[in-house]
Write a protein that holds these residues in place. Structure first.
Motif, PDB file in Angstrom:
ATOM      1  N   GLU A   1      13.639  -9.020 -23.150  1.00 52.07           N
ATOM      2  CA  GLU A   1      12.326  -9.240 -22.803  1.00 52.07           C
ATOM      3  C   GLU A   1      11.611 -10.145 -23.445  1.00 52.07           C
ATOM      4  O   GLU A   1      10.632 -10.837 -22.879  1.00 52.07           O
ATOM      5  CB  GLU A   1      11.591  -7.816 -22.443  1.00 52.07           C
ATOM      6  CG  GLU A   1      12.249  -6.971 -21.538  1.00 52.07           C
ATOM      7  CD  GLU A   1      11.622  -5.883 -21.744  1.00 52.07           C
ATOM      8  OE1 GLU A   1      10.408  -5.440 -22.090  1.00 52.07           O
ATOM      9  OE2 GLU A   1      12.063  -4.624 -21.004  1.00 52.07           O
ATOM     10  N   HIS A   2      11.690 -10.150 -24.773  1.00 53.19           N
ATOM     11  CA  HIS A   2      10.817 -10.943 -25.743  1.00 53.19           C
ATOM     12  C   HIS A   2      11.150 -12.289 -25.670  1.00 53.19           C
ATOM     13  O   HIS A   2      10.475 -13.216 -25.435  1.00 53.19           O
ATOM     14  CB  HIS A   2      10.967 -10.570 -27.306  1.00 53.19           C
ATOM     15  CG  HIS A   2      10.272  -9.166 -27.519  1.00 53.19           C
ATOM     16  ND1 HIS A   2       8.743  -9.337 -27.864  1.00 53.19           N
ATOM     17  CD2 HIS A   2      10.568  -7.950 -27.493  1.00 53.19           C
ATOM     18  CE1 HIS A   2       8.229  -8.039 -28.217  1.00 53.19           C
ATOM     19  NE2 HIS A   2       9.404  -7.369 -27.970  1.00 53.19           N
ATOM     20  N   LEU A   3      12.762 -12.414 -25.558  1.00 52.56           N
ATOM     21  CA  LEU A   3      13.092 -13.761 -25.403  1.00 52.56           C
ATOM     22  C   LEU A   3      12.762 -14.397 -24.117  1.00 52.56           C
ATOM     23  O   LEU A   3      12.361 -15.759 -23.947  1.00 52.56           O
ATOM     24  CB  LEU A   3      14.904 -13.721 -25.462  1.00 52.56           C
ATOM     25  CG  LEU A   3      15.574 -15.041 -25.467  1.00 52.56           C
ATOM     26  CD1 LEU A   3      15.063 -16.188 -26.581  1.00 52.56           C
ATOM     27  CD2 LEU A   3      17.026 -14.910 -25.307  1.00 52.56           C
ATOM     28  N   ALA A   4      12.510 -13.944 -22.839  1.00 54.20           N
ATOM     29  CA  ALA A   4      12.211 -14.147 -21.546  1.00 54.20           C
ATOM     30  C   ALA A   4      10.943 -14.686 -21.542  1.00 54.20           C
ATOM     31  O   ALA A   4      10.392 -15.650 -20.836  1.00 54.20           O
ATOM     32  CB  ALA A   4      12.671 -13.316 -20.497  1.00 54.20           C
TER      33      ALA A   4
ATOM     34  N   TRP B   1       8.960 -15.449 -24.441  1.00 53.72           N
ATOM     35  CA  TRP B   1       8.677 -16.580 -25.237  1.00 53.72           C
ATOM     36  C   TRP B   1       9.165 -17.829 -24.454  1.00 53.72           C
ATOM     37  O   TRP B   1       8.442 -18.874 -24.416  1.00 53.72           O
ATOM     38  CB  TRP B   1       9.280 -16.373 -26.536  1.00 53.72           C
ATOM     39  CG  TRP B   1       8.207 -15.774 -27.524  1.00 53.72           C
ATOM     40  CD1 TRP B   1       8.667 -14.419 -27.842  1.00 53.72           C
ATOM     41  CD2 TRP B   1       6.961 -15.829 -27.895  1.00 53.72           C
ATOM     42  NE1 TRP B   1       7.537 -14.076 -28.690  1.00 53.72           N
ATOM     43  CE2 TRP B   1       6.581 -14.887 -28.506  1.00 53.72           C
ATOM     44  CE3 TRP B   1       6.145 -17.339 -27.635  1.00 53.72           C
ATOM     45  CZ2 TRP B   1       5.185 -14.910 -29.132  1.00 53.72           C
ATOM     46  CZ3 TRP B   1       4.930 -17.059 -28.104  1.00 53.72           C
ATOM     47  CH2 TRP B   1       4.485 -16.113 -28.999  1.00 53.72           C
ATOM     48  N   THR B   2      10.356 -17.764 -23.633  1.00 51.19           N
ATOM     49  CA  THR B   2      11.069 -18.832 -23.028  1.00 51.19           C
ATOM     50  C   THR B   2       9.996 -19.225 -21.908  1.00 51.19           C
ATOM     51  O   THR B   2       9.497 -20.479 -21.706  1.00 51.19           O
ATOM     52  CB  THR B   2      12.171 -18.930 -22.173  1.00 51.19           C
ATOM     53  OG1 THR B   2      13.057 -18.097 -23.431  1.00 51.19           O
ATOM     54  CG2 THR B   2      12.589 -19.837 -21.588  1.00 51.19           C
ATOM     55  N   LEU B   3       9.138 -18.469 -21.166  1.00 50.52           N
ATOM     56  CA  LEU B   3       8.276 -18.586 -20.285  1.00 50.52           C
ATOM     57  C   LEU B   3       7.153 -19.480 -20.762  1.00 50.52           C
ATOM     58  O   LEU B   3       6.574 -20.231 -20.389  1.00 50.52           O
ATOM     59  CB  LEU B   3       7.799 -17.391 -19.317  1.00 50.52           C
ATOM     60  CG  LEU B   3       6.731 -17.319 -18.233  1.00 50.52           C
ATOM     61  CD1 LEU B   3       7.388 -18.576 -17.229  1.00 50.52           C
ATOM     62  CD2 LEU B   3       6.342 -16.157 -18.033  1.00 50.52           C
TER      63      LEU B   3
ATOM     64  N   VAL C   1       6.945 -21.217 -23.686  1.00 53.37           N
ATOM     65  CA  VAL C   1       7.316 -22.552 -23.689  1.00 53.37           C
ATOM     66  C   VAL C   1       7.657 -23.581 -22.777  1.00 53.37           C
ATOM     67  O   VAL C   1       6.955 -24.604 -22.452  1.00 53.37           O
ATOM     68  CB  VAL C   1       8.607 -22.561 -24.609  1.00 53.37           C
ATOM     69  CG1 VAL C   1       9.163 -24.040 -24.953  1.00 53.37           C
ATOM     70  CG2 VAL C   1       8.467 -22.022 -26.056  1.00 53.37           C
ATOM     71  N   VAL C   2       7.971 -23.101 -21.742  1.00 51.22           N
ATOM     72  CA  VAL C   2       8.086 -23.688 -20.241  1.00 51.22           C
ATOM     73  C   VAL C   2       6.645 -24.208 -19.828  1.00 51.22           C
ATOM     74  O   VAL C   2       6.481 -25.230 -19.446  1.00 51.22           O
ATOM     75  CB  VAL C   2       8.925 -23.120 -19.434  1.00 51.22           C
ATOM     76  CG1 VAL C   2       8.892 -23.754 -18.166  1.00 51.22           C
ATOM     77  CG2 VAL C   2      10.556 -22.963 -19.656  1.00 51.22           C
TER      78      VAL C   2
END
Length: 50
Positions: free
Chosen positions: A29-32, A34-36, A38-39
């Motif tokens: 969940e954290h990875l998703a 932070w990816t959002l 950055v995008v």
């Protein structure tokens, strides 16, 4: 007052569970998340909004 009556009266009541249950590791969940972030930041930079 009988002994049985006192033990029933002072017995702790079960509490309902508060909050969501832990349904697994939060790393994904954290990875998703932070990816959002950055995008969206890259999109805003490309569009000249930042």
């Amino acid at each position: 007052m009988r002994r049985h009556d006192r033990t029933l009266r002072h017995r702790p009541r079960p509490r309902p569970h508060q909050g969501p249950k832990d349904d697994g590791p939060r790393t994904l969940e954290h990875l998703a998340g932070w990816t959002l972030v950055v995008v969206v930041a890259m999109l805003m930079t490309q569009l000249g909004l930042l």
